[in-house]
Scaffold this active site. Structure first.
Site, PDB file in Angstrom:
ATOM      1  N   CYS A 136       0.832  -1.201   0.000  1.00 43.49           N
ATOM      2  CA  CYS A 136       0.000   0.000   0.000  1.00 43.49           C
ATOM      3  C   CYS A 136       0.867   1.251   0.000  1.00 43.49           C
ATOM      4  O   CYS A 136       1.373   1.669   1.044  1.00 43.49           O
ATOM      5  CB  CYS A 136      -0.929  -0.011   1.217  1.00 43.49           C
ATOM      6  SG  CYS A 136      -1.914   1.491   1.371  1.00 43.49           S
ATOM      7  N   CYS A 139      -0.535   4.109   2.152  1.00 46.21           N
ATOM      8  CA  CYS A 139      -0.345   3.901   3.594  1.00 46.21           C
ATOM      9  C   CYS A 139       1.088   4.190   4.029  1.00 46.21           C
ATOM     10  O   CYS A 139       1.314   4.791   5.080  1.00 46.21           O
ATOM     11  CB  CYS A 139      -0.686   2.465   3.970  1.00 46.21           C
ATOM     12  SG  CYS A 139      -2.294   1.880   3.422  1.00 46.21           S
ATOM     13  N   ASP A 140       2.054   3.736   3.235  1.00 43.76           N
ATOM     14  CA  ASP A 140       3.438   3.693   3.701  1.00 43.76           C
ATOM     15  C   ASP A 140       4.420   4.566   2.932  1.00 43.76           C
ATOM     16  O   ASP A 140       5.580   4.689   3.332  1.00 43.76           O
ATOM     17  CB  ASP A 140       3.940   2.239   3.661  1.00 43.76           C
ATOM     18  CG  ASP A 140       3.097   1.314   4.519  1.00 43.76           C
ATOM     19  OD1 ASP A 140       2.623   1.771   5.569  1.00 43.76           O
ATOM     20  OD2 ASP A 140       2.906   0.149   4.134  1.00 43.76           O
TER      21      ASP A 140
END
Length: 313
Positions: A136, A139-140
Site C-alpha cells: 500500500c 499507507c506507507d
C-alpha cells in the site's frame, strides 16, 4: 446458548459493493447488516486518487469510502465488526453466519469480501512486512521520503502506486517480469513522463534482505539472460495480482477452481438466496464502478428473494 441476531439480509464485506448493496437493501425496507473485520471502504482506503468514478474529476479513496458509508447507512443498515468463521445453509432457506463476535441469520446473504494482494513468496517478504515491504503506497509511502524504492508489477495498480510514490520519494524503480506493461495506456503515458520513475524489464525479485530491522537490498533475476543481481533498496511495494477472499465459503460450492465466486447476471450464485458482488466475483474487470453496479443488483435481487419468501409464507 448464544443469541443469534436475525436480519432479512446479511452482507459480508463493506467495500463499495457491500455498501451499495446495503443502500439498496435497506432502502427497500429490509433489515440489513454489513459485517466486516476491518474499516469500511475496503481497498478504497489504500487508493490515493480515484479519477474514473462518475461525478468526480478526482477524489481521494478514503474520502469516497466515507461518502459511500454515509449513504449506505442512511436508511437504517447496520455495520458490525466481526471475522467470519463459517457459513451454513439451514432449512427453510435460512443462512447462518458465524463470526468471532456472534452469529447472524437471514434468508438472504450477499458476499462482497473482495480480494487481497498476492505475495511474491520469496525469502524476506514475511520477515520485513512493515519494515520496508508494503502492499500500500498510500499507507506507507511517506515513510520513504528522500529514499529509493522499488515497485514490483506491471499492471494498473503497480503503475498507479508507482506514480503516487514518485511524488513522495527520491526515485522509483519498477521491476516487471515481462518486456512490457499491462497497465492502461493513459497510465503508461504518465509513467513515461515521470523523470524519477524507471522500469527494469524481464526481471523478478527472488529475495528481500535487510539487517533485521529494515529492508536494505533486493536479489534480482533476469528471466531472459539468467543474470543475478543485488541492488540497494530501502523499500519494496508489491503489486503482482489479486486473490479472492473466499476461503471461508469453500463449503458452499459456489467458487471456481481459482476461488472466485461464480454468479449469473443477477449476482445469484448456485445456492438460492446467496448472492455475490464486487471483486470477489469471477469477472474480467475489477473497479470501484463495477463493484458499485454489482452491489446495486445484489441488493435489489436480495429484496426480490426475501419478498417472494414472505409472500409464500
Amino acid at each position: 446458548m448464544t443469541e443469534v441476531k436475525q436480519y432479512d439480509v446479511i452482507i459480508i464485506g463493506a467495500g463499495p459493493a457491500g455498501m451499495t448493496a446495503a443502500t439498496y437493501a435497506s432502502r427497500a425496507d429490509l433489515k440489513t447488516v454489513m459485517l466486516d473485520q476491518g474499516i469500511y471502504g475496503g481497498q478504497m482506503n489504500n487508493t490515493a486518487e480515484v479519477e474514473n468514478y462518475p461525478g468526480y474529476n478526482s477524489i481521494m479513496g478514503p474520502d469516497l469510502a466515507e461518502k459511500m458509508y454515509a449513504s449506505s447507512t442512511q436508511f437504517g443498515a447496520e455495520y458490525s465488526f466481526g471475522m467470519i468463521t463459517g457459513v451454513e445453509v439451514l432449512d427453510k432457506n435460512e443462512k447462518l453466519v458465524h463470526t468471532d463476535m456472534g452469529d447472524f441469520q437471514a434468508p438472504a446473504l450477499i458476499i462482497a469480501t473482495g480480494s487481497e494482494h498476492i505475495h511474491l513468496g520469496v525469502d524476506g517478504e514475511e520477515e520485513y512486512q512493515g519494515k520496508g515491504v508494503s502492499y500500500c503506497a498510500v499507507c506507507d509511502g511517506a515513510f520513504f521520503k528522500g529514499e529509493s524504492v522499488a515497485v514490483v508489477g506491471g499492471g494498473d495498480s503497480a503503475v498507479e502506486e508507482g506514480l503516487y510514490l514518485a511524488d513522495v520519494v527520491k526515485d522509483v524503480t519498477v521491476y516487471v517480469r515481462d518486456n512490457k506493461l499491462k497497465a492502461q495506456p493513459i497510465l503508461q503515458q504518465r509513467a513515461k513522463k515521470q523523470e524519477n520513475m524507471h522500469f527494469v524489464w524481464n526481471t523478478e525479485v527472488t529475495a528481500i534482505e535487510g539487517d533485521g530491522e529494515a529492508v536494505s537490498q533486493l536479489k534480482l533475476h533476469n528471466n531472459q539472460t539468467g543474470e543475478e543481481q543485488v541492488v540497494d533498496q530501502s523499500g519494496i511495494f508489491i503489486y503482482v495480482g489479486l486473490k479472492p477472499n473466499t476461503q471461508v465459503f469453500e463449503n458452499l460450492g459456489i467458487t471456481d477452481d481459482r476461488g472466485w465466486i461464480k454468479t449469473d447476471d443477477k449476482m445469484a450464485t448456485a445456492v438460492p438466496g446467496i448472492f455475490a458482488a464486487g471483486d470477489v466475483r469471477a469477472k474480467s474487470l475489477r473497479q470501484i464502478t463495477t463493484a458499485v453496479g454489482d452491489g446495486g443488483l445484489a441488493g435489489q435481487e436480495a429484496y426480490q428473494y426475501v419478498a417472494e419468501l414472505k409472500s409464500e409464507a
